[in-house]
Design a protein around this motif. Structure first.
Motif, PDB file in Angstrom:
ATOM      1  N   TYR A  88      34.845 -13.314 -52.421  1.00 58.94           N
ATOM      2  CA  TYR A  88      33.827 -12.563 -51.685  1.00 58.94           C
ATOM      3  C   TYR A  88      33.200 -13.421 -50.596  1.00 58.94           C
ATOM      4  CZ  TYR A  88      29.189 -11.025 -50.447  1.00 58.94           C
ATOM      5  OH  TYR A  88      28.072 -10.707 -49.734  1.00 58.94           O
ATOM      6  N   GLU A  89      32.839 -14.642 -50.938  1.00 60.29           N
ATOM      7  CA  GLU A  89      32.196 -15.527 -49.966  1.00 60.29           C
ATOM      8  C   GLU A  89      33.108 -15.784 -48.765  1.00 60.29           C
ATOM      9  OE1 GLU A  89      31.060 -18.897 -52.281  1.00 60.29           O
ATOM     10  OE2 GLU A  89      29.460 -17.797 -53.311  1.00 60.29           O
ATOM     11  N   GLU A  90      34.402 -15.972 -49.010  1.00 57.74           N
ATOM     12  CA  GLU A  90      35.362 -16.171 -47.919  1.00 57.74           C
ATOM     13  C   GLU A  90      35.477 -14.915 -47.058  1.00 57.74           C
ATOM     14  OE1 GLU A  90      39.055 -17.382 -49.628  1.00 57.74           O
ATOM     15  OE2 GLU A  90      38.168 -19.169 -50.551  1.00 57.74           O
ATOM     16  N   ALA A  91      35.552 -13.758 -47.699  1.00 57.53           N
ATOM     17  CA  ALA A  91      35.652 -12.494 -46.967  1.00 57.53           C
ATOM     18  C   ALA A  91      34.389 -12.229 -46.173  1.00 57.53           C
ATOM     19  CB  ALA A  91      35.931 -11.345 -47.931  1.00 57.53           C
ATOM     20  N   TYR A  92      33.236 -12.570 -46.733  1.00 59.48           N
ATOM     21  CA  TYR A  92      31.962 -12.372 -46.049  1.00 59.48           C
ATOM     22  C   TYR A  92      31.878 -13.253 -44.808  1.00 59.48           C
ATOM     23  CZ  TYR A  92      26.962 -12.005 -45.231  1.00 59.48           C
ATOM     24  OH  TYR A  92      25.735 -11.786 -44.658  1.00 59.48           O
ATOM     25  N   GLU A  93      32.297 -14.504 -44.926  1.00 55.35           N
ATOM     26  CA  GLU A  93      32.294 -15.415 -43.774  1.00 55.35           C
ATOM     27  C   GLU A  93      33.215 -14.906 -42.667  1.00 55.35           C
ATOM     28  OE1 GLU A  93      30.471 -18.133 -43.063  1.00 55.35           O
ATOM     29  OE2 GLU A  93      29.333 -17.692 -44.887  1.00 55.35           O
ATOM     30  N   ALA A  94      34.393 -14.443 -43.039  1.00 59.33           N
ATOM     31  CA  ALA A  94      35.337 -13.914 -42.045  1.00 59.33           C
ATOM     32  C   ALA A  94      34.769 -12.676 -41.370  1.00 59.33           C
ATOM     33  CB  ALA A  94      36.676 -13.596 -42.706  1.00 59.33           C
ATOM     34  N   GLU A  95      34.180 -11.797 -42.162  1.00 62.21           N
ATOM     35  CA  GLU A  95      33.597 -10.565 -41.627  1.00 62.21           C
ATOM     36  C   GLU A  95      32.407 -10.884 -40.719  1.00 62.21           C
ATOM     37  OE1 GLU A  95      33.638  -6.247 -41.698  1.00 62.21           O
ATOM     38  OE2 GLU A  95      35.000  -7.684 -42.584  1.00 62.21           O
ATOM     39  N   SER A  96      31.610 -11.869 -41.095  1.00 64.77           N
ATOM     40  CA  SER A  96      30.454 -12.257 -40.281  1.00 64.77           C
ATOM     41  C   SER A  96      30.891 -12.799 -38.932  1.00 64.77           C
ATOM     42  CB  SER A  96      29.620 -13.302 -41.019  1.00 64.77           C
ATOM     43  OG  SER A  96      29.063 -12.753 -42.173  1.00 64.77           O
ATOM     44  N   GLY A  97      31.948 -13.591 -38.927  1.00 66.14           N
ATOM     45  CA  GLY A  97      32.472 -14.122 -37.667  1.00 66.14           C
ATOM     46  C   GLY A  97      32.971 -13.020 -36.749  1.00 66.14           C
ATOM     47  N   GLN A  98      33.680 -12.072 -37.314  1.00 63.96           N
ATOM     48  CA  GLN A  98      34.185 -10.952 -36.520  1.00 63.96           C
ATOM     49  C   GLN A  98      33.043 -10.107 -35.986  1.00 63.96           C
ATOM     50  OE1 GLN A  98      36.764  -8.855 -39.187  1.00 63.96           O
ATOM     51  NE2 GLN A  98      38.416 -10.350 -39.021  1.00 63.96           N
ATOM     52  N   LEU A  99      32.025  -9.896 -36.792  1.00 65.32           N
ATOM     53  CA  LEU A  99      30.873  -9.099 -36.370  1.00 65.32           C
ATOM     54  C   LEU A  99      30.108  -9.803 -35.252  1.00 65.32           C
ATOM     55  CD1 LEU A  99      29.256  -6.535 -36.832  1.00 65.32           C
ATOM     56  CD2 LEU A  99      27.973  -7.748 -38.589  1.00 65.32           C
ATOM     57  N   GLN A 100      29.977 -11.115 -35.346  1.00 62.13           N
ATOM     58  CA  GLN A 100      29.281 -11.873 -34.301  1.00 62.13           C
ATOM     59  C   GLN A 100      30.035 -11.781 -32.971  1.00 62.13           C
ATOM     60  OE1 GLN A 100      26.343 -13.190 -34.574  1.00 62.13           O
ATOM     61  NE2 GLN A 100      26.296 -14.056 -32.550  1.00 62.13           N
ATOM     62  N   ARG A 101      31.362 -11.907 -33.010  1.00 62.09           N
ATOM     63  CA  ARG A 101      32.164 -11.774 -31.784  1.00 62.09           C
ATOM     64  C   ARG A 101      32.034 -10.379 -31.184  1.00 62.09           C
ATOM     65  NH1 ARG A 101      35.305 -15.066 -34.751  1.00 62.09           N
ATOM     66  NH2 ARG A 101      36.625 -13.457 -35.624  1.00 62.09           N
ATOM     67  N   PHE A 102      32.017  -9.345 -32.030  1.00 62.31           N
ATOM     68  CA  PHE A 102      31.846  -7.979 -31.543  1.00 62.31           C
ATOM     69  C   PHE A 102      30.497  -7.814 -30.864  1.00 62.31           C
ATOM     70  CE2 PHE A 102      29.999  -3.790 -32.296  1.00 62.31           C
ATOM     71  CZ  PHE A 102      30.860  -3.023 -31.529  1.00 62.31           C
ATOM     72  N   ARG A 103      29.453  -8.352 -31.463  1.00 61.19           N
ATOM     73  CA  ARG A 103      28.121  -8.246 -30.870  1.00 61.19           C
ATOM     74  C   ARG A 103      28.056  -8.925 -29.510  1.00 61.19           C
ATOM     75  NH1 ARG A 103      24.660  -9.648 -36.291  1.00 61.19           N
ATOM     76  NH2 ARG A 103      24.789  -7.580 -37.226  1.00 61.19           N
ATOM     77  N   LEU A 104      28.666 -10.102 -29.397  1.00 64.94           N
ATOM     78  CA  LEU A 104      28.665 -10.799 -28.111  1.00 64.94           C
ATOM     79  C   LEU A 104      29.441 -10.021 -27.048  1.00 64.94           C
ATOM     80  CD1 LEU A 104      29.101 -14.494 -29.250  1.00 64.94           C
ATOM     81  CD2 LEU A 104      27.072 -13.444 -28.243  1.00 64.94           C
ATOM     82  N   LYS A 105      30.570  -9.460 -27.431  1.00 63.47           N
ATOM     83  CA  LYS A 105      31.354  -8.662 -26.479  1.00 63.47           C
ATOM     84  C   LYS A 105      30.591  -7.410 -26.060  1.00 63.47           C
ATOM     85  CE  LYS A 105      35.895 -10.163 -28.077  1.00 63.47           C
ATOM     86  NZ  LYS A 105      37.135  -9.754 -28.759  1.00 63.47           N
ATOM     87  N   ALA A 106      29.944  -6.758 -27.006  1.00 60.26           N
ATOM     88  CA  ALA A 106      29.168  -5.550 -26.690  1.00 60.26           C
ATOM     89  C   ALA A 106      28.004  -5.891 -25.762  1.00 60.26           C
ATOM     90  CB  ALA A 106      28.656  -4.893 -27.970  1.00 60.26           C
ATOM     91  N   LEU A 107      27.349  -7.010 -26.007  1.00 58.57           N
ATOM     92  CA  LEU A 107      26.258  -7.439 -25.136  1.00 58.57           C
ATOM     93  C   LEU A 107      26.768  -7.729 -23.731  1.00 58.57           C
ATOM     94  CD1 LEU A 107      23.299  -8.248 -24.765  1.00 58.57           C
ATOM     95  CD2 LEU A 107      23.951 -10.556 -25.502  1.00 58.57           C
ATOM     96  N   ALA A 108      27.904  -8.389 -23.633  1.00 54.14           N
ATOM     97  CA  ALA A 108      28.485  -8.690 -22.318  1.00 54.14           C
ATOM     98  C   ALA A 108      28.810  -7.404 -21.564  1.00 54.14           C
ATOM     99  CB  ALA A 108      29.734  -9.547 -22.474  1.00 54.14           C
TER     100      ALA A 108
END
Length: 79
Positions: free
Chosen positions: A43-63
């Motif tokens: 779970y912790e590994e999946a959460y970290e991977a999901e968090s990274g993907q979500l952060q990249r999506f947020r940055l792209k959406a902001l851009a």
């Protein structure tokens, strides 16, 4: 879920998932009290991977929003 994909089933409730990461996130959310140490680390590994993907999506959406805002501002200034 794609029709040709092989689902990964939850051993607690039998619900199918597209990947092991989604299964690990489901286990934590629904079956937290019954998890083993190995499942908790998955779970912790999946959460970290999901968090990274979500952060990249947020940055792209902001851009995109910033570019759209300034693009429309320039169009308004010219017209």
């Amino acid at each position: 879920m794609p029709p040709d994909a092989t689902p990964v089933d939850c051993e607690y409730c039998g619900r199918p998932f597209e990947s092991d990461g989604l299964l690990a996130l489901h286990r934590w959310r629904v079956h937290e009290s019954a998890l083993t140490d190995e499942q908790r680390s998955a779970y912790e590994e999946a959460y970290e991977a999901e968090s990274g993907q979500l952060q990249r999506f947020r940055l792209k959406a902001l851009a995109v929003l910033v570019l759209l805002y300034f693009g429309l501002l320039m169009v308004y200034a010219v017209v």
